[in-house]
Structure formats: C-alpha cells, structure tokens
Design a protein around this motif. Structure first.
Motif, PDB file in Angstrom:
ATOM      1  N   SER A 127      -3.763  -7.803   4.302  1.00 31.68           N
ATOM      2  CA  SER A 127      -2.385  -7.601   4.736  1.00 31.68           C
ATOM      3  C   SER A 127      -2.343  -6.779   6.022  1.00 31.68           C
TER       4      SER A 127
ATOM      5  N   THR B 279       0.544  -3.593   4.496  1.00 34.14           N
ATOM      6  CA  THR B 279       0.333  -2.797   3.288  1.00 34.14           C
ATOM      7  C   THR B 279      -0.227  -1.406   3.557  1.00 34.14           C
TER       8      THR B 279
ATOM      9  N   ARG C 165       4.518   5.127   0.562  1.00 31.98           N
ATOM     10  CA  ARG C 165       4.702   5.294  -0.886  1.00 31.98           C
ATOM     11  C   ARG C 165       4.236   6.675  -1.329  1.00 31.98           C
TER      12      ARG C 165
ATOM     13  N   TYR D 149      12.593  -0.580  -0.372  1.00 30.28           N
ATOM     14  CA  TYR D 149      11.640   0.331  -1.009  1.00 30.28           C
ATOM     15  C   TYR D 149      12.162   1.765  -1.107  1.00 30.28           C
TER      16      TYR D 149
ATOM     17  N   VAL E 244      -2.942   1.041  -4.068  1.00 28.17           N
ATOM     18  CA  VAL E 244      -1.963   0.079  -3.552  1.00 28.17           C
ATOM     19  C   VAL E 244      -2.668  -1.202  -3.120  1.00 28.17           C
ATOM     20  N   ARG E 245      -3.851  -1.072  -2.503  1.00 23.78           N
ATOM     21  CA  ARG E 245      -4.580  -2.283  -2.099  1.00 23.78           C
ATOM     22  C   ARG E 245      -4.946  -3.122  -3.320  1.00 23.78           C
TER      23      ARG E 245
ATOM     24  N   ARG F 226      -3.435  -3.222  -6.169  1.00 25.31           N
ATOM     25  CA  ARG F 226      -2.262  -3.719  -6.885  1.00 25.31           C
ATOM     26  C   ARG F 226      -1.474  -4.749  -6.089  1.00 25.31           C
ATOM     27  N   GLU F 227      -1.413  -4.595  -4.771  1.00 32.20           N
ATOM     28  CA  GLU F 227      -0.485  -5.386  -3.967  1.00 32.20           C
ATOM     29  C   GLU F 227      -1.148  -6.441  -3.084  1.00 32.20           C
ATOM     30  N   THR F 228      -2.431  -6.281  -2.783  1.00 36.44           N
ATOM     31  CA  THR F 228      -3.050  -7.201  -1.833  1.00 36.44           C
ATOM     32  C   THR F 228      -4.543  -7.267  -2.126  1.00 36.44           C
TER      33      THR F 228
END
Length: 230
Positions: free
Chosen positions: A105, A108, A115, A145, A216-217, A219-221
C-alpha cells in the motif's frame, strides 16, 4: 543527513547481489513458507541475524540460504525478500532493520502512524514537497477515520521545522530506497506508484511505534510483494 557509501556498504550490496542469484525459488514464488524452521516469536529477527552472519562470512551459497530460518510463515506478514530489502536500507542508514517497514500500500504507513497518535493523543504533521498523492484525500481520512493531523507543504525536507508531536515526511522519489535524514522528521514515507511504499522510523524515541505499525500492516495490507522487493 544523506546516505554515505562506505566499503562495508559496497560489500553488503555485492553480497545481496549474490543472494538474489542463489536464493531459493520459493522466496519469489511461495505465499507460505516452511514451518519446520520457523519461530514465530523471532519472526524476521532470526532470519536477518543468520543472514548477516552469512554476509560476514561471505557465504551466499544456495544451500546456506535454503537453511535460513523462515522469516514469516505467510506472505501477508512479510517474506524473505521484504526482509532483505528492509535490512539493506537499515544498514545503509545505520538504523535497526525493524525500523524499516515496506508496504504494498502507498497510504497505509501514513494511516498507521495516524492511528497510533489518535489513540495516544499525539499531534501529527504531514510534511510534503510538490503534491501529495491524489488518492490521499485528507478530508476523507479525517472524516471517516477521525484522524487528526495538519498538512504542511515545504520547499525541501530541510525546511521541516520542529513540531510538538510526530512529524511525517511524505516523498515520491525516483529511488524509493533513498532517504535524506534530518532531525526534525520522525517518520519518512517513500512512495512509488508501482511498487508500494517504505516507511523509515527515525530515532530511538519513535521505536515504540514499530510494533503497532507492523500490526496495521498485518491487519490491513501486506508487505511489498516479493517481485517488487527485488
């Protein structure tokens, strides 16, 4: 501070070239990796420690590379080539490999810092030269967000002033692996439209962000793909 090339850097780059010549085919083609040589608690660290030992002994043989511990068990979390890329950048800028995180991404890494700062009630300033990527819509990020930040366009990275909070510098250089480090920037995000992005965490005071950015990496990408890490 710009990257300074040394004899050790040249040695490392030559070694990486040999690694890429001799690497197991699975490093490029597999999405899951060997569990018989995997210790989840030492993900990435064990792989890089042993890779560096091989580098120090100038051993890039196919058999030695095949026996390296699994870096991550699933490509979404990371993989050998993303780890090698992050390690090489970290060595070039005299920082820890954990402080360099690659993404498929392009946005992200920015969202990951935002976040963390929202939860910790820390101010964030996003600095950039030229234009931010069109797909980073500040209003959408704030409204959807709830992230709080200010944008700051500068003529150059040297113009980034001290900030009470986290300072992110977003850049779109021709060489995604090149960073110009200055003391007033906490997080560097280099973006490439076809490869993804690389985040560099600057300074020991910001290392507590690493695990949450990695979270986050996961979980999201995904990490930068193997072929794009080459």
């Amino acid at each position: 501070m710009e990257e300074v090339k040394t004899i050790e850097d040249d040695k490392m780059l030559n070694y990486i070239g040999e690694v890429l010549e001799n690497m197991p085919t699975g490093w490029l083609n597999l999405t899951t990796h060997r569990l018989d040589i995997y210790d989840e608690s030492l993900a990435k660290t064990q792989f890089l420690d042993q890779l560096e030992a091989l580098c120090n002994s100038n051993n890039a043989s196919a058999s030695a590379l095949y026996e390296l511990p699994t870096a991550f068990d699933y490509i979404r979390l990371g993989h050998p080539l993303s780890c090698v890329l992050e390690w090489a950048i970290a060595k070039s800028y005299n920082t820890k490999a954990n402080n360099v995180i690659s993404f498929s991404s392009e946005t992200t890494p920015i969202l990951a810092v935002l976040r963390k700062n929202l939860l910790a009630n820390v101010n964030t300033q996003i600095n950039y030269t030229g234009e931010l990527p069109a797909y980073f819509d500040a209003d959408v990020v704030k409204n959807i967000y709830g992230y709080k930040f200010e944008l700051n366009k500068v003529e150059s990275i040297e113009a980034v002033a001290a900030f009470d909070g986290s300072s992110i510098f977003v850049s779109q250089p021709n060489d995604i692996c090149r960073f110009d480090l200055v003391s007033n920037v906490d997080f560097y995000v280099n973006i490439h439209p076809h490869l993804g992005s690389i985040l560099l965490v600057n300074g020991e005071q910001n290392e507590n962000y690493v695990s949450e950015i990695q979270h986050v990496r996961r979980r999201e990408t995904i990490a930068m793909t193997p072929v794009n890490s080459l």
